[in-house]
Structure formats: C-alpha cells, structure tokens
Design an enzyme around this catalytic site. Structure first.
Site, PDB file in Angstrom:
ATOM      1  CE  LYS A   1     -45.086  89.448 -33.228  1.00  0.00           C
ATOM      2  NZ  LYS A   1     -45.873  89.682 -34.440  1.00  0.00           N
TER       3      LYS A   1
ATOM      4  CE1 TYR B   1     -46.392  86.500 -30.073  1.00  0.00           C
ATOM      5  CE2 TYR B   1     -48.122  87.179 -31.571  1.00  0.00           C
ATOM      6  CZ  TYR B   1     -47.009  87.479 -30.805  1.00  0.00           C
ATOM      7  OH  TYR B   1     -46.535  88.766 -30.757  1.00  0.00           O
TER       8      TYR B   1
ATOM      9  NE  ARG C   1     -48.041  98.924 -29.574  1.00  0.00           N
ATOM     10  CZ  ARG C   1     -47.754  98.946 -30.870  1.00  0.00           C
ATOM     11  NH1 ARG C   1     -47.923 100.046 -31.548  1.00  0.00           N
ATOM     12  NH2 ARG C   1     -47.278  97.877 -31.492  1.00  0.00           N
TER      13      ARG C   1
ATOM     14  CD  GLU D   1     -43.424  92.209 -32.501  1.00  0.00           C
ATOM     15  OE1 GLU D   1     -44.644  92.399 -32.370  1.00  0.00           O
ATOM     16  OE2 GLU D   1     -42.867  92.024 -33.603  1.00  0.00           O
ATOM     17  CG  ASP D   2     -45.422  94.317 -29.218  1.00  0.00           C
ATOM     18  OD1 ASP D   2     -45.860  94.703 -30.308  1.00  0.00           O
ATOM     19  OD2 ASP D   2     -45.909  93.367 -28.593  1.00  0.00           O
TER      20      ASP D   2
ATOM     21  CG  ASN E   1     -54.743  91.178 -31.322  1.00  0.00           C
ATOM     22  OD1 ASN E   1     -55.803  90.591 -31.471  1.00  0.00           O
ATOM     23  ND2 ASN E   1     -53.764  91.121 -32.195  1.00  0.00           N
TER      24      ASN E   1
ATOM     25  CG  ASP F   1     -44.093  91.869 -37.008  1.00  0.00           C
ATOM     26  OD1 ASP F   1     -44.320  91.647 -38.207  1.00  0.00           O
ATOM     27  OD2 ASP F   1     -44.805  91.418 -36.096  1.00  0.00           O
ATOM     28  CG  ASP F   2     -45.125  96.213 -33.479  1.00  0.00           C
ATOM     29  OD1 ASP F   2     -45.957  95.324 -33.280  1.00  0.00           O
ATOM     30  OD2 ASP F   2     -44.096  96.344 -32.795  1.00  0.00           O
TER      31      ASP F   2
END
Length: 559
Positions: A170, A99, A152, A241-242, A416, A264-265
């Site tokens: 993930k 990851y 994103r 996610e994302d 990141n 999660d973000d």
C-alpha cells in the site's frame, strides 16, 4: 549536494548497503573518489535510464508475476530510487505486479519468500513498551503509518504475519501512484496472533504463535499504539488496512475524531466505488438520489460505501432515513433485515422490514443465487455491488434480470482476488447484451463483444488513498474526513473523457495515474485548507504547491 547535506556520513560498503542512497553503477567518478567507492562497483558510470533497461530485461526473463514481485522487492532492498523509477516508468504494468492481484499470492507465501524485514513488527508481547518500540524506527519524521493486524487480507481471510505484504505494498502505491516521498512512510504489522491453524503449525511462520485475543485486549493495545504515535511522530497519519470488518468500523469510530487517521477499506473503497457510480450515472443520465443499490456483502467496504452514498443523496435533498431505504444488503446470514437476532450494530441502519431469507450456505455458494435473484426481482436495483469475496454469485439470470429493469445496468464485482470476483467482465457484457456498465476489483484486458471493444474498469483504491495521502502530507492535516474522500471521488471522476466513456471506462487509465493523483490531491488539499485542518499556510496556487511535494525517482548528488 554534499554527502553531509543528505543527512548521512556513510562511505564505502556501508553506503552501498543503504537502499535510500545506493546508486550502484550510477555513482560519478567524483563521488567514487570522495566516498571511498573505487573498486567496490564496476568502473563505469551509468544513467538511471540504462539501469532501468537492465531491470526491464531481467523482469522479462522471469517465469511468473510472483517471480517478478520477488525480483522487484530485492531491488527495493538495494536501490530504492531505481525501484520507484521502474514502477513509475509504466504504472499500468508494474502496479499489477507489486500490488493487486499479485500481492495476494505473495501474502499467502510471505513467510516462505521472506528476505529481510521492511517496516516494523509491533507485537502485543510489547504491551507497555509501544513508544520505545516506535522510537527504534530510524526516520523521525514519519508522515503515514499503514498498519494491519491481518484480520482480513483481501478476500483471503486471516493471514497473520503473512499479511505484512499489504501495508508494504500500500505504501509503495503512495509513492508510485501519487509521488508521496517514501522516506516518511512506515508499513507496520500489529501482531495480535492468528487463528489460522495452518500458519501456526508452519515452522517458517513469522508471527506470534498464539490465537487472537479478546476484543477488549486487542483494543486496549491499539489504544496504546494510537496514543504513542502522535508523541513519537507528531506529523503522522495512521492508515488502517485489512482489519476484520467489525474491528475496522469500531476502530475508525473510536479514533477518527481524536487522531489523524482513516480506514482505506471503508473510506478508500467507498470513494473509488463512488467514482465509478458517479461516472456510470453520467452515462445513464440518472441522479444519485434516484438509485437503488443492492450489495452482496455487508462488511466494512459495503457499509463505508453505503454511508458515502447516503451522504451524496443527502446533498441532493434526500434524508438519511429515506436514502437508506434505497440500499439493501446480503451477508452470510442472507438478506439483512430488521429483527434478525444478533445483527451487528453497524448493519442496523440498513436492516429493513422485509421477509428474511435463509442463511448463506458456504459449502454450496450457488444455493444463494435464487435468493439473490428474488431480491433483484423484488427490489429492481439500478446498481449491483459485490464485496462478498464469493466468486460467481452474479449469475446469468441475475445479470439478465438487471438488464430487464435497466437500460444500462451498473454491475460492480469488486471482490479480490480474481477467483473471488462475483462475475467476470466478459460475462457481464455477454449476459447484458453489451449494456452493462462494469467495474471489477482487478484490471482486466479488453473484451470484444458483438463487434464492440470494451475496456473494463478497475475500481481500485489506488485512485483515491494515494491522492488523499499526498494532500495530507503536503498540508500536514490534523484530521481526515469523509468529505476528503468524497471530493477525491468527484475529482477522479472528472478526469474520465467522453471518448473513454464510449469504451466502457469509468476510471482514468492507470498509465497516467500520477497526473490523475496530483490533480485529485490538489482538490482534496483545497478542502483541507477550507476546513481549517492544515498545519501549513495556504498557498496562492494549491496545485503548484502539491506538485512541489511530489517525489521524483532521481539520484541525489552525494559529492
């Protein structure tokens, strides 16, 4: 356990091609005879420990972490048990490879290093057929779907189908970090196209060759997906996610009270950053209600964390309105202020009556630093949090100013990958004279400064979402709440020792991540039972109950 008890009647080559059941050289003589394997594998029976030593040797010979990532993905495609035995043998080492930060490079090159599909690819061209597509998945008791549309990815932007590496990775963390059984985990790419022209022109690109649709068209398709999931997989939780920040916030609000889902973000990032803040305050002796927090970035991560901080301040007697006054944000248009035209709805609670600043210059990010410094001088924050994906915005002058106002300035540079970090740990320690309480978005090596060794912490979501996932899996929860992530934050924070505080650590070591997650999951599960959200009976010993659900990477006896 017989072959039939494993839910399979596979034999011979077919069995060797099933990564869930394949043991390679680990089959016993009895299994080889009963399952038609004689001659199909070397005539030796090896323990999983011997096989692990071979994997470690092979990884040592690889030239880069991306090569190691590819090798481990090939292992997953052939022998799932050995893959997880490898990751769980040294999580501090291997989570770095499968990851963050290696996953960023892997996503950028995903279509070029692609071997075979892992998970599901749900395209908007299948509108009206979502239930039928989901029923193609061979596992019928799916417990978690991690879904992205890659709007994103990390700090890399719109990666289209290349972002599929994120849900795959993930869900591997669910198992490797918290022991969630992998059979019930489904990574998914919801393909709504991409606006990344580089990928659209790439002949190897794996996704729809179209631009992203309107918000209304996208949300209508996600509606169909969310309606289909509980019908096809009744015990499933959806992990978003994302997605882009606006979509992430809007979709969570759209579904959180109707389905078992979370983002999660927003909630995971908020929880893990709150963990770092809780422990930083243990060192400073301050209280959350007295903190002033300045964010660089006002997307889903910043809003999610800000909302959790407001919630936490509320538990200490501060009204939401007063708590929000203690939080300020910068975005691409400068300081978030009241009255700015076109301000997104999710930013309005944090838009204060302040003089505006000029828009952010993407061609010259350093030009923003004087404005940030001016905000620091004016606001005198106790905490500086970077989630803006623009590298090196925490300059020497900004860190020095933070150090003038605070005996122990709290500086979290969370973007990141590494080149997007707002500042590096050695910079934070040097510019603050060793006073900074630092956390980064990736794991950094020890820093030696002024005769002292610091172990900079990684504010990684892996401390939160896998534990929440394990609690949801074990309790079969009907909903996911912010309270679960706040409890996870406190549970993780409580597992850092005074000796680790002295080294600058704000999070437990990842070498012991499974135990950290199990204890955290037990506390989250207690909250699930207390809230009446569980679909199983409450056990007498909740921690023992959680441990019964933890996956162990051990071979099954097939004959």
């Amino acid at each position: 356990m017989s072959a039939s008890n494993t839910g399979t009647s596979k034999r011979g080559i077919e069995l060797l091609h099933d990564p869930r059941l394949n043991k390679s050289t680990g089959f016993t003589e009895a299994e080889r005879r009963a399952l038609g394997l004689i001659g199909l594998v070397p005539d030796v029976t090896e323990s999983i420990e011997t096989q692990l030593s071979r994997v470690l040797l092979q990884l040592k010979d690889k030239a880069s972490d991306l090569d190691r990532f590819i090798h481990l993905m090939n292992l997953l495609e052939t022998n799932q048990t050995l893959f997880y035995r490898t990751l769980m043998s040294d999580p501090a080492r291997f989570l770095y490879i499968v990851y963050d930060p290696t996953i960023g490079e892997a996503c950028l090159k995903f279509d070029h290093i692609f071997r075979r599909p892992l998970g599901m690819y749900l395209s908007m061209s299948r509108k009206g057929q979502v239930k039928e597509v989901l029923r193609n998945w061979p596992v019928k008791d799916v417990r978690v779907i991690c879904v992205t549309n890659s709007g994103r990815i990390l700090g890399l932007g719109d990666l289209g189908a290349n972002g599929m590496g994120i849900p795959i990775g993930k869900l591997q963390l669910y198992t490797a970090a918290a022991g969630v059984p992998p059979e019930g985990l489904l990574p998914m790419y919801l393909d709504s196209g991409t606006n990344n022209e580089t990928y659209l022109r790439d002949p190897l690109y794996l996704g729809l060759r179209r631009h992203r649709p309107s918000t209304e068209e996208l949300y209508a398709f996600v509606d169909e997906f969310m309606e289909a999931v509980p019908e096809v997989f009744p015990n499933c939780c959806v992990h978003f996610e994302d997605w882009t920040g606006t979509d992430a916030i809007a979709l969570l609000a759209r579904y959180r009270d109707k389905y078992c889902c979370y983002n999660d973000d927003i909630q995971g990032t908020g929880a893990v950053t709150l963990t770092g803040l809780i422990n930083a305050l243990k060192i400073t002796g301050g209280q959350l209600k007295d903190q002033r927090v300045l964010f660089l970035g006002a997307g889903s991560a910043a809003i999610g964390l800000a909302d959790l901080i407001v919630y936490g301040m509320g538990e200490q007697g501060v009204t939401p309105e007063a708590a929000r006054q203690q939080i300020r944000m910068f975005d691409t248009q400068g300081l978030v202020v009241a009255g700015r035209p076109g301000l997104a709805a999710h930013k309005l609670p944090y838009a204060h009556k302040l003089p505006p600043s000029k828009p952010f210059d993407h061609l010259d990010p350093a030009s923003e630093c004087p404005q940030i410094l001016a905000a620091v001088e004016d606001f005198k924050p106790t905490t500086l949090i970077g989630v803006c994906t623009v590298g090196r915005l925490f300059t020497r002058e900004i860190v020095e100013a933070m150090s003038r106002f605070n005996e122990r300035p709290i500086i979290f540079a969370l973007s990141n990958p590494i080149e997007k970090h707002e500042c590096l740990p050695e910079q934070a320690y040097e510019w603050s004279g060793g006073k900074a309480l630092y956390a980064g978005g990736v794991q950094f090596p020890p820093v030696h400064f002024a005769g002292q060794t610091f172990l900079p912490s990684q504010a990684n979501n892996l401390y939160a979402f896998p534990a929440v996932g394990l609690a949801i899996h074990a309790t079969n929860a009907t909903r996911v709440t912010d309270a679960m992530f706040i409890e996870a934050a406190h549970a993780v924070a409580d597992q850092v020792t005074p000796e680790q505080f002295k080294l600058g650590m704000l999070f437990p070591p990842q070498s012991n991540i499974l135990e950290v997650e199990v204890q955290t999951a037990a506390r989250v599960a207690k909250l699930v039972f207390d809230a009446g959200l569980a679909r199983v009976d409450r056990p007498a010993d909740i921690e023992a109950f959680i441990r019964q659900h933890v996956y162990k990477p051990e071979y099954q006896t097939l004959a």
